[in-house]
Design a protein around this motif. Structure first.
Motif, PDB file in Angstrom:
ATOM      1  N   PRO A 120       0.804  -1.225   0.000  1.00  0.00           N
ATOM      2  CA  PRO A 120       0.000   0.000   0.000  1.00  0.00           C
ATOM      3  C   PRO A 120       0.842   1.283   0.000  1.00  0.00           C
ATOM      4  CG  PRO A 120      -0.894  -1.561   1.558  1.00  0.00           C
ATOM      5  CD  PRO A 120       0.421  -2.120   1.098  1.00  0.00           C
ATOM      6  N   PHE A 121       1.960   1.248   0.729  1.00  0.00           N
ATOM      7  CA  PHE A 121       2.834   2.428   0.782  1.00  0.00           C
ATOM      8  C   PHE A 121       3.296   2.806  -0.621  1.00  0.00           C
ATOM      9  CE2 PHE A 121       6.876   4.596   1.133  1.00  0.00           C
ATOM     10  CZ  PHE A 121       6.726   5.444   2.214  1.00  0.00           C
ATOM     11  N   PHE A 122       3.785   1.832  -1.373  1.00  0.00           N
ATOM     12  CA  PHE A 122       4.320   2.144  -2.692  1.00  0.00           C
ATOM     13  C   PHE A 122       3.217   2.294  -3.735  1.00  0.00           C
ATOM     14  CE2 PHE A 122       8.131   0.810  -0.512  1.00  0.00           C
ATOM     15  CZ  PHE A 122       9.037   1.787  -0.941  1.00  0.00           C
ATOM     16  N   ILE A 123       2.064   1.681  -3.505  1.00  0.00           N
ATOM     17  CA  ILE A 123       0.925   1.957  -4.385  1.00  0.00           C
ATOM     18  C   ILE A 123       0.544   3.426  -4.280  1.00  0.00           C
ATOM     19  CG2 ILE A 123      -1.558   1.539  -4.678  1.00  0.00           C
ATOM     20  CD1 ILE A 123      -0.972  -1.421  -3.988  1.00  0.00           C
ATOM     21  N   VAL A 124       0.512   3.949  -3.064  1.00  0.00           N
ATOM     22  CA  VAL A 124       0.224   5.372  -2.892  1.00  0.00           C
ATOM     23  C   VAL A 124       1.334   6.215  -3.506  1.00  0.00           C
ATOM     24  CG1 VAL A 124      -0.055   7.233  -1.225  1.00  0.00           C
ATOM     25  CG2 VAL A 124      -1.214   5.051  -0.848  1.00  0.00           C
TER      26      VAL A 124
END
Length: 254
Positions: A120-124
């Motif tokens: 999720p961190f890198f998707i954001v």
């Protein structure tokens, strides 16, 4: 079809099954065009898309395995083939780890963090250039960040990280009119919780809630739909407890 999300594009990770499917169906019903992400079950993703379209909505499926190097870039590359911008991002995809600390291996730990927190961190990170001003980010957490459950301690830690990200992103993205919130479910009837098929276990799980029932994906979907709407434009940086009031008080005396 018309609704309060008309003209919006949404991406729901893990949108083919369980809570994610419920969210995708509701956002589609409210008028959004929904990107239904899946990791491996193409059939389930296509069924979700078909159901959204049968109800008059618009949707498309995209595949990207999470928890592996380059996962976020692969997800957005797939997204860009069918869309040119985003209004609503729902970080829902996740895996569970049913082990107490003495039984968790380093491989288990790394895997659950890779899927539930790192992805999720890198998707954001890679999605910010696609997320339009005034957009919405909703992170699906867990009631286990409030309620002690040693049997899923490592899993709960990943969701605690997600809630910390919610706060920092809400502060950072506020000037762009983007809201960031997390929704924390309790026990929800999905295929991930197949143990609910046991009547005794189901009754025990239902008793946690003040409503004396197990949660359903639609219960969570309604909350996410509100947070995704213009009506929630003044709500950001919040953790919404969506456990049905689970374990609000002390157990009664015997």
């Amino acid at each position: 079809m018309s609704g309060r999300l008309d003209g919006k594009t949404a991406l729901v990770t893990g949108g083919s099954r369980g809570i994610g499917r419920g969210i995708a169906l509701r956002l589609g019903a409210d008028g959004a065009r929904v990107a239904v992400h899946y990791g491996g079950n193409e059939t389930a993703a296509k069924e979700t898309v078909t159901e959204i379209e049968a109800a008059g909505g618009r949707a498309f499926a995209l595949r990207a395995e999470l928890g592996v190097p380059g996962d976020a870039e692969a997800l957005w590359a797939a997204f860009d083939r069918d869309a040119d911008g985003l209004d609503i991002l729902v970080n829902n995809a996740g895996i569970t780890l049913y082990e107490t600390i003495e039984n968790v291996t380093e491989e288990d730990y790394d895997r659950v963090f890779a899927v539930n927190a790192k992805a999720p961190f890198f998707i954001v990170k890679h999605g910010l250039e696609r997320l339009r001003d005034g957009g919405r980010i909703v992170n699906v957490s867990t009631g286990a960040t409030r309620i002690a459950m040693p049997g899923i301690g490592a899993y709960a830690m990943t969701k605690g990280a997600l809630e910390a990200m919610t706060l920092s992103l809400a502060q950072q993205l506020g000037p762009r009119g983007i809201t960031v919130n997390s929704v924390a479910p309790g026990i929800v009837e999905t295929d991930m919780n197949a143990w609910l098929a046991d009547p005794a276990a189901r009754a025990e799980a239902a008793a946690y809630s003040v409503f004396d029932r197990v949660g359903q994906p639609a219960d969570l979907a309604g909350i996410v739909a509100f947070l995704a709407s213009d009506d929630a434009g003044w709500v950001t940086g919040q953790r919404i407890d969506a456990t049905g009031g689970s374990l609000l008080g002390l157990a009664p005396a015997a």
